[in-house]
Design an enzyme around this catalytic site. Structure first.
Site, PDB file in Angstrom:
ATOM      1  N   ILE A 305      11.528  32.530  74.561  1.00 26.47           N
ATOM      2  CA  ILE A 305      10.387  33.496  74.748  1.00 26.47           C
ATOM      3  C   ILE A 305      10.291  33.814  73.786  1.00 26.47           C
ATOM      4  CG2 ILE A 305      10.981  34.983  76.118  1.00 26.47           C
ATOM      5  CD1 ILE A 305       6.558  33.364  75.802  1.00 26.47           C
ATOM      6  N   GLU A 332      20.349  33.933  88.015  1.00 28.50           N
ATOM      7  CA  GLU A 332      19.123  32.802  86.417  1.00 28.50           C
ATOM      8  C   GLU A 332      18.919  33.990  85.598  1.00 28.50           C
ATOM      9  OE1 GLU A 332      18.185  28.250  87.570  1.00 28.50           O
ATOM     10  OE2 GLU A 332      17.174  30.042  88.444  1.00 28.50           O
ATOM     11  N   HIS A 512      12.751  26.345  98.952  1.00 30.19           N
ATOM     12  CA  HIS A 512      13.936  25.288  98.002  1.00 30.19           C
ATOM     13  C   HIS A 512      14.891  26.787  97.741  1.00 30.19           C
ATOM     14  CE1 HIS A 512      11.878  27.248  94.407  1.00 30.19           C
ATOM     15  NE2 HIS A 512      12.947  27.202  93.687  1.00 30.19           N
TER      16      HIS A 512
END
Length: 575
Positions: A305, A332, A512
């Site tokens: 991006i 992350e 998750h």
């Protein structure tokens, strides 16, 4: 690594405990310390002037530059490590006195471990304890001269000075140990010298992105995310329940993966959707878009991006959607890229989806996690293999604990309103106060999770907003499978603006993301009403910008107990 620091570390009044050292030993130790720290030549913080001692350097800075170091440290409520970071930051960046006087405790560098590394070797200012030059029992109290004609007061004064000496020495030992662990200065020097001798070239510059993007090219990770019904149905519910927001809008999907969020946006009536992903999953996303006959609305772009441009001369979008959250929310570091997308492409008044996240913190019993990760090793066919568990404490554990394991309230340690958030603020330090709701013999871990909010206005939700807790079997979990049609646009599910939220905490259906757990080397015994206060620090790792370094400082106080307690410091890596 776990460090104990005396109670004065949290800027509270010191207790007057007794010492068993003789007065002769005390005099000798005090003189040794003065010669080791205060009497070393010391450079000014703001110019090249050199002074016989650290105290004289600080006094000069106060008179010449109008800068009172102790006042600033008290204003910012800095502990020993915070003071060290401030000193090293000023020396490294040659900061002006006026600028330093204007900073607040939210400055990222005050929790950034790179500033623990001394700029000046054996800097006397780093060895100068904040209370070295006063023996008053209370901060701000003026110390009155003591004469030998009053031996009781003189002895009491010597004891207080000896306690401060011991605290200052221990702080310095802990600081040296921490710097050595964080930066491996001895090892770095050895490696540098060997390179000079051998003539070998240094290794290529580190690439934190390649493995990250490759991992998202695989099927399994996308299956896990899509099958997380709390996650996927929350996005679907918000997008498809807000037709006024999406109909006719231009949408940018950052980190599109399979393109599922882009499909929802097109289904909701978006005029144009740009689906961007830097990994090879973008190729399959293109095939998925075409198979579902939305290729006339959705354009897939493979690339970062930070580097791409939007086609057809488009420079602004109305909405940015992204599922950027990692373990503990910030693992992350994808949020950095989302903020770049916002600053590059979102029009004024545009909406970020989601609009806000909150990092939540608490204490959990986690006895099953402890048993599986630590206790398990103590008896293997009759043998003690507990040495295998030593390093487990250094890394955060990503696992699930049940609702019954939570033993305190949970509090936000970071609020992230995506419309106004800056990348600079993602390294942070936050105070917390937890209160136990029941008695537990051993609390084994702190817990970190996050709550996520979707607002049609894009504005932060009111402070007292309660996050939606999804329970097993709720119809919400099935909403995503009821999206009408697969190849044609349909009317959106709802007709009125709708706010949506979900929690990844233990009171809601597991996701998750699971829970991020910080195991305690020293389990905490709590009664109902016990308070755990301290500071939570989080910063990108110096070794890998997609990993996190977390430092937790805490103190435990039983209800009604006013005795001063040690502060415990434990450090972790989230990776």
């Amino acid at each position: 690594m776990s460090i104990h620091i005396r109670g004065s570390y949290l800027q509270e009044p010191e207790s007057d405990s007794h010492s068993t050292s003789s007065e002769d030993d005390q005099d000798e130790n005090w003189d040794d310390w003065v010669s080791d720290s205060a009497a070393k030549p010391c450079k000014s913080l703001f110019d090249d002037s050199l002074f016989p001692s650290a105290t004289e350097a600080l006094q000069s800075d106060k008179s010449k530059h109008g800068f009172d170091f102790d006042v600033i440290c008290r204003k910012l409520a800095l502990d020993f490590h915070g003071r060290a970071r401030l000193i090293n930051y000023i020396r490294r960046h040659k900061s002006s006195p006026d600028w330093v006087a204007s900073i607040t405790s939210d400055e990222a560098f005050l929790s950034d471990d790179q500033y623990l590394q001394p700029v000046i070797e054996d800097d006397p200012l780093l060895q100068l304890h904040s209370d070295d030059w006063t023996d008053s029992e209370h901060e701000g109290e003026v110390s009155k001269p003591t004469t030998w004609s009053d031996p009781g007061k003189a002895s009491q004064r010597i004891r207080r000075l000896e306690e401060k000496l011991a605290a200052a020495r221990q702080d310095m030992i802990d600081y040296r140990r921490l710097v050595e662990e964080r930066f491996g200065l001895t090892k770095i020097a050895e490696q540098y010298n060997s390179l000079q001798v051998s003539g070998d070239l240094p290794p290529p510059s580190r690439d934190d992105d390649s493995h990250y993007f490759r991992s998202y090219a695989e099927n399994d990770i996308h299956a896990v995310m899509i099958q997380d019904t709390v996650r996927t149905s929350s996005y679907a519910s918000f997008i498809l329940s807000n037709p006024a927001l999406f109909r006719g809008a231009t949408v940018l999907d950052v980190g599109c993966g399979t393109g599922i969020l882009s499909l929802f946006a097109a289904q909701a009536g978006a005029k144009r959707v740009f689906a961007v992903d830097a990994s090879d999953i973008a190729e399959r996303a293109g095939k998925i878009i075409r198979a579902n006959e939305f290729h006339d609305v959705i354009t897939v772009i493979q690339g970062k991006i930070e580097d791409i441009t939007l086609p057809d001369g488009v420079t602004e979008v109305d909405i940015i959607i992204s599922e950027w959250m990692g373990y503990g929310l910030l693992y992350e570091s994808m949020l950095d890229s989302v903020l770049v997308a916002r600053d590059r492409f979102l029009r004024p008044g545009g909406v970020m989806v989601p609009s806000q996240c909150k990092m939540m913190f608490g204490l959990t019993e986690a006895k099953e996690i402890y048993k599986e990760r630590i206790g398990f090793w103590s008896d293997i066919y009759g043998f003690d293999l507990s040495a295998m568990a030593v390093d487990v404490y250094d890394d955060a554990i990503v696992d699930i604990v049940g609702e019954e394991s939570l033993i305190t309230n949970t509090v936000p340690v970071k609020d992230l309103p995506l419309g106004a958030l800056t990348p600079h603020s993602l390294n942070f330090s936050s105070s917390f106060s937890l209160t136990a709701t029941r008695r537990v013999l051993n609390a084994h871990a702190f817990i970190l999770y996050f709550d996520t909010f979707f607002s049609p206005s894009g504005h932060p939700v009111p402070e007292n907003t309660t996050v939606h807790l999804v329970k097993e079997g709720e119809p919400t979990l099935a909403e995503v499978w009821q999206v009408p049609g697969k190849s044609k646009r349909k009317d959106s599910i709802g007709q009125k603006d709708k706010e949506v939220s979900f929690s990844t905490g233990p009171l809601s259906t597991p996701t998750h993301w699971k829970h991020t757990l910080f195991l305690l080397r020293e389990p905490i015994k709590v009664e109902e009403g016990t308070t755990i206060t301290g500071t939570f620090r989080c910063a990108k790792s110096a070794d890998n910008s997609r990993e996190l370094d977390v430092e937790i400082h805490y103190r435990v106080t039983a209800e009604g107990n006013t005795d001063e307690k040690d502060t415990v410091v434990q450090m972790y890596r989230v990776r």
